[in-house]
Design an enzyme around this catalytic site. Sequence first.
Site, PDB file in Angstrom:
ATOM      1  N   HIS A  88       3.486   7.022  -2.416  1.00 34.90           N
ATOM      2  CA  HIS A  88       3.190   7.213  -0.991  1.00 34.90           C
ATOM      3  C   HIS A  88       2.075   8.197  -0.677  1.00 34.90           C
ATOM      4  CE1 HIS A  88       6.429   4.839   0.850  1.00 34.90           C
ATOM      5  NE2 HIS A  88       7.245   5.282  -0.086  1.00 34.90           N
ATOM      6  N   GLU A  93       5.617  -0.047   2.119  1.00 33.12           N
ATOM      7  CA  GLU A  93       6.229  -0.256   0.805  1.00 33.12           C
ATOM      8  C   GLU A  93       5.610  -1.427   0.031  1.00 33.12           C
ATOM      9  OE1 GLU A  93       8.068   1.809  -0.671  1.00 33.12           O
ATOM     10  OE2 GLU A  93       9.065   2.983   0.906  1.00 33.12           O
TER      11      GLU A  93
END
Length: 298
Positions: free
Chosen positions: A145, A186
């Site tokens: 991330h 994601e």
Amino acid sequence: MWYYTDMKKPGSANSSNELRGDYTHAAQDYAVPQDHGAYTDAEHDRWRRLYERQVGLARKHAARAFLDGLERLDCADGIPDFEQASAVLSEATGWRIVAVPGFIPDEIFFDHLANRRFPVTRWIREEHELDYLVEPDVFHDFFGHVPMLLDPIFADFMAAYGAAGERARAMDAVPMLARIYWYTVEFGLIREKGEIRAYGAGIVSSAGETVFSTTDPDVLRVGFDPVRIMRTAYAIDSFQSTYFVIDDLSQLITGLVDLDFGPIYERYRETDPLPADRPQDGDTLIQLTDLREDATHD
Ligand code: HBI
Ligand code: FE
């Protein structure tokens, strides 16, 4: 991938069959000290091996913005120190990292994002979980991330996502908003120079899915469509059967800012989600072979 409905409260004890993080010392916002000095050599070594494997695949299959961010984080040598990374991040986009014991409740998660704090799990997976684990660990959260949060456009999108959480909660539509996160943050793909590349953290932190999502000739790749995404179910324990493809990171902003979420939530929150394993009317299907032809016209 993971999904948890039963949350632990800060201060509650661990028992088996639950989230594995230690929530006993978490603050009300679930923050904990990272305690960087406490990682063992074996844990740092595990990070290095995960990093080495993924960075090789990322160079072939990950988005430019991800690779640029990763390089600036300079984190190949061991589990990164969140304070140091936060200095790089805050300078670039105003984000910082907050260490957490693991999965945290939706409202706390949304609030952190809205305030440009990204929650990163402090523990690293065990040796037998190098290929797959059910909860996010520091490798998924940080390697997957944090690099994208160095991109100013993506950074703004993530904060806007967090800010959208409150309304989704008030309207009982968190699952619809969560699908946006799932299919972009994601598992998002992006078209770059005639290739499909990955920017989603669930993809770039997984060896198998990095290759599968970007090269499998048969999996569904659908042009980005926020309403379609909010209506589409997703798999939590296998590779995705549909990926959504953006042309440019700014599409995450332009595709969502003008959207009036209220009526969309009203209209679809009670209806069964669309299955992820088949195309729908109105889909723009993207074929890998078409892309290669496009590239020659650039
Ligand atoms: N907590 N630590 C952590 N990481 C996540 O990705 C996360 C979370 N809590 C809630 C959540 N994700 C999602 O369900 C929200 O996007 C709705
Ligand atoms: Fe994640």
